[in-house]
Design an enzyme around this catalytic site. Structure first.
Site, PDB file in Angstrom:
ATOM      1  CD  GLU A  65      -1.721  -2.393   1.518  1.00 36.40           C
ATOM      2  OE1 GLU A  65      -0.596  -2.586   2.010  1.00 36.40           O
ATOM      3  OE2 GLU A  65      -2.550  -3.308   1.369  1.00 36.40           O
ATOM      4  CG  HIS A 114     -10.562  -5.952   6.920  1.00 37.27           C
ATOM      5  ND1 HIS A 114      -9.768  -6.495   7.888  1.00 37.27           N
ATOM      6  CD2 HIS A 114      -9.957  -6.242   5.737  1.00 37.27           C
ATOM      7  CE1 HIS A 114      -8.731  -7.095   7.319  1.00 37.27           C
ATOM      8  NE2 HIS A 114      -8.818  -6.964   6.029  1.00 37.27           N
TER       9      HIS A 114
END
Lengths: 342, 332
Positions: free
Chosen positions: B64, B133
């Site tokens: 990321e 998440h």
């Protein structure tokens, strides 16, 4: 020196890379720029001491051959990302010292109009996408620039300069891996000056040579003596050829040394006076290059004197330019946060 | 002639916007984890890789920070990347590139460059994916000058604001609530934009103003419909952009209704509700207030796994109904 002159004309074939590759004029220009980097940083340091420049700065004195060796073989529109120790890279890529001084003085005529200072010095027109205050911050950005080059088929090569400290950042791993997977035209140049601030590579880094890490990304890892201009330039030349041919990235480890401390707060408690003295007296990259140029007959004392004088004048004029330039108006504090919409 | 309007899901609207952007401008490309043949974790990119090829719909490694940096570098040098985070939570891995690089590059370089990158963040709870998440981190990025942060709440806005984001010269962060991806709504064919920085009064009313974001807009509209039978007339303002915030629309609404309820899914404290409340307190609308401002936000906990606990952690329609009713009736 008569024999040396004869050697130049008769047997350049036996000389190190740069003396075969470049003209005498180009090599003198390299010496000129190495002096320009040295004197610029000495000038900036003096201005800092006299209170004309505030903040802090990270000097690369002692690393000039590394900056010049990497940048000399680059084309003007090739790009670099640089580091907090980035003055040398900026000059090596073609920046004018007067606009750099102006930036350090916080003036509107500076490369960043006084918004960036030493740590964000850039010269986009000459392909320097900017120094970076975050260790390793420029590495993925360079990979992105290389992706642009590949997608837009511009043929540009991108160099990412970083230090030994950055090779322990996650960004280093992620960026080198992606560049290798996508075979991008980027060159990773680790200027290993032995210390990430105060922590030596021996205490921070599991491999002896950072170039060994290239194996993890299936790219060539090349170690050069970063204080010998010809060695650095030769490695850069080969990595550029590889990148332009679409064969992917290279990791170059340029082993060098900074004569000064990490920044202006450094008390040099982590290294000995003897060690610093040894690098300054016996391995100064400018002295090494100068004596090679002399030995091989590319320049004489008079030529060197002329370069030193020209550089001294350029530095003096640059500081005067910075002093005389206007400061930004406080009403402009909010400028450049977003693109001004017409 | 007006463009044909169809019913599309929020995810389809985003996908259509990305396809149009790529058709219009060869500099536009997509990057992200598993956005190619997999189609993206939420099937937003879908089959775009088949239509545009793997060179323009690029699967990145699970990197990321590096991926965001590559997108920033590409944007800095002339491309128009749209970078998909698999979950907005993973922005935490890329904060360096978002906050220190993308947001500040133009400023640090004195306006010499711009960074026209678009980053997409599937956000929010409700999927049973638990604490790592399910977060709503938009206020984190909304705190950073140099970024623009948007939260489209309908398929129409999702398409129009994405196209506005691609056309924008500055970095735009798009927070997309995962539960909205299947929501259907009218979406015109072809190119149109919905401006960044403009709120939307999606229901007019007299008695109180609900300022909501993202999925809370629909919940606020449902709550407003329920309150209608009680004679409470609710105005719902969809903030749509949290930076730069459309202050005037909120101020005008509060001046009209004299009551303000802020509803958002993110953790209540130090969030969008605080910002909107303070903005109203600082504005001329303060003198029009007939009751203290009320915030309804997420609980001060991570998002739990258990579905009942998960629901209880973020505002639901009955919570909004109760808060709005109490506010309208002067119950504290």
């Amino acid at each position: 020196m008569a024999t040396a002159s004869k050697a130049v004309t008769d047997s350049r074939a036996n000389l190190p890379f740069v003396y075969r590759q470049y003209s005498a004029e180009q090599l003198k220009q390299v010496l000129h720029k190495m002096y320009l980097i040295r004197r610029f940083e000495e000038g900036a340091e003096e201005c800092y001491t006299r209170g004309l420049i505030h903040g802090t700065m990270h000097l690369s004195i002692g690393q000039e051959a590394s900056a010049m060796g990497i940048c000399m073989p680059l084309a003007e529109d090739d790009q670099i990302t640089s580091t907090h120790r980035g003055h040398g890279h900026c000059i090596a890529k073609g920046a004018e010292v007067k606009r750099m001084f102006a930036e350090f003085f916080g003036k509107t005529t500076g490369y960043c109009k006084g918004r960036g200072g030493s740590m964000h010095i850039a010269d986009v027109g000459k392909g320097n996408l900017g120094a970076n205050g975050i260790v390793g911050g420029g590495i993925p950005i360079a990979v992105g620039a290389a992706l642009s080059s590949k997608m837009m088929k511009t043929g540009k090569v991108v160099v990412s300069f970083f230090g030994d400290g950055a090779n322990n950042e996650g960004a280093f791993h992620e960026a080198l891996n992606m560049a290798a997977v996508w075979k991008l035209p980027v060159i990773f140049v680790c200027e290993n000056n032995g210390y990430g601030m105060s922590t030596s590579t021996a205490r921070s880094t599991a491999v002896k040579n950072i170039a060994e890490r290239a194996a993890a990304y299936s790219m060539p890892g090349v170690i050069v003596n970063g204080n010998i201009f010809s060695e650095v330039a030769e490695a850069s030349h080969q990595a550029i050829a590889r990148a332009r041919a679409g064969e992917g990235p290279t990791l170059i480890e340029s082993k060098t040394y900074r004569h000064r401390g990490h920044s202006k707060s450094d008390r040099n408690r982590y290294r000995t006076k003897e060690e610093i003295e040894d690098w300054m007296s016996n391995r100064d990259p400018i002295i090494l290059f100068e004596s090679e140029l002399r030995e091989f007959g590319f320049i004489d004392d008079k030529g060197i004197e002329a370069i030193r004088d020209a550089v001294a004048q350029e530095i003096a004029e640059g500081i005067e330019f910075a002093k005389a330039s206007p400061s930004p108006d406080i009403s402009e504090t909010g400028n450049y946060v977003y693109t001004e919409q017409a | 002639m007006d463009a044909m309007v169809r019913e599309l899901s929020y995810a389809q609207a985003i996908q259509e916007a990305m396809a149009i952007a790529m058709d219009m401008d060869e500099r536009v490309f997509l990057m992200g984890e598993d956005i190619g043949v997999y189609g993206g974790a939420f099937q937003v990119t879908g089959d775009l890789v088949e239509r545009y090829g793997a060179d323009r719909v690029i699967d990145t490694p699970i990197s990321e920070l590096g991926g965001a940096g590559v997108a920033v570098g590409a944007a800095l040098t002339g491309m128009r990347p749209i970078f998909e985070f698999q979950f907005s939570d993973f922005a935490t891995l890329a904060m360096e590139q978002i906050v220190n690089q993308a947001a500040k590059m133009r400023f640090m370089l004195g306006g010499e460059v711009s960074v026209p990158v678009v980053m997409r963040f599937p956000a929010g709870s409700g999927t049973g994916a638990a604490a790592q998440h399910s977060q709503s981190l938009e206020a984190w990025l909304g705190h950073v000058p140099g970024l623009k942060v948007i939260q489209p709440a309908t398929p129409y806005d999702a398409k129009g604001m994405l196209l506005a984001a691609v056309a924008d010269p500055d970095p735009v962060m798009i927070f997309e609530h995962k539960l909205l991806y299947k929501m259907k709504g009218p979406v015109p064919e072809g190119y149109y934009t919905v401006p960044i920085g403009k709120a939307d009064i999606c229901r007019e009313g007299r008695d109180l103003t609900i300022v909501a974001t993202s999925i809370m807009v629909q919940k606020a509209l449902d709550a407003a419909a329920a309150l209608e039978s009680e004679g409470i007339d609710v105005e719902v303002v969809d903030l749509r952009t949290i930076r730069p915030m459309d202050k005037q629309t909120v101020i005008d609404s509060v001046k009209k209704t004299s009551r303000l309820l802020c509803v958002y899914e993110a953790v209540k404290t130090l969030g969008i509700g605080a910002e909107v409340s303070a903005m109203i307190a600082e504005s001329e609308a303060f003198d029009y207030l007939d009751a203290p401002i009320v915030r309804l936000g997420g609980a001060e906990t991570p998002i739990p796994y258990n579905p009942e606990l998960e629901k209880a952690t973020v505002p639901q329609i009955p919570d909004i109904v109760t808060a709005a009713r109490d506010l309208a009736k002067g119950v504290r």
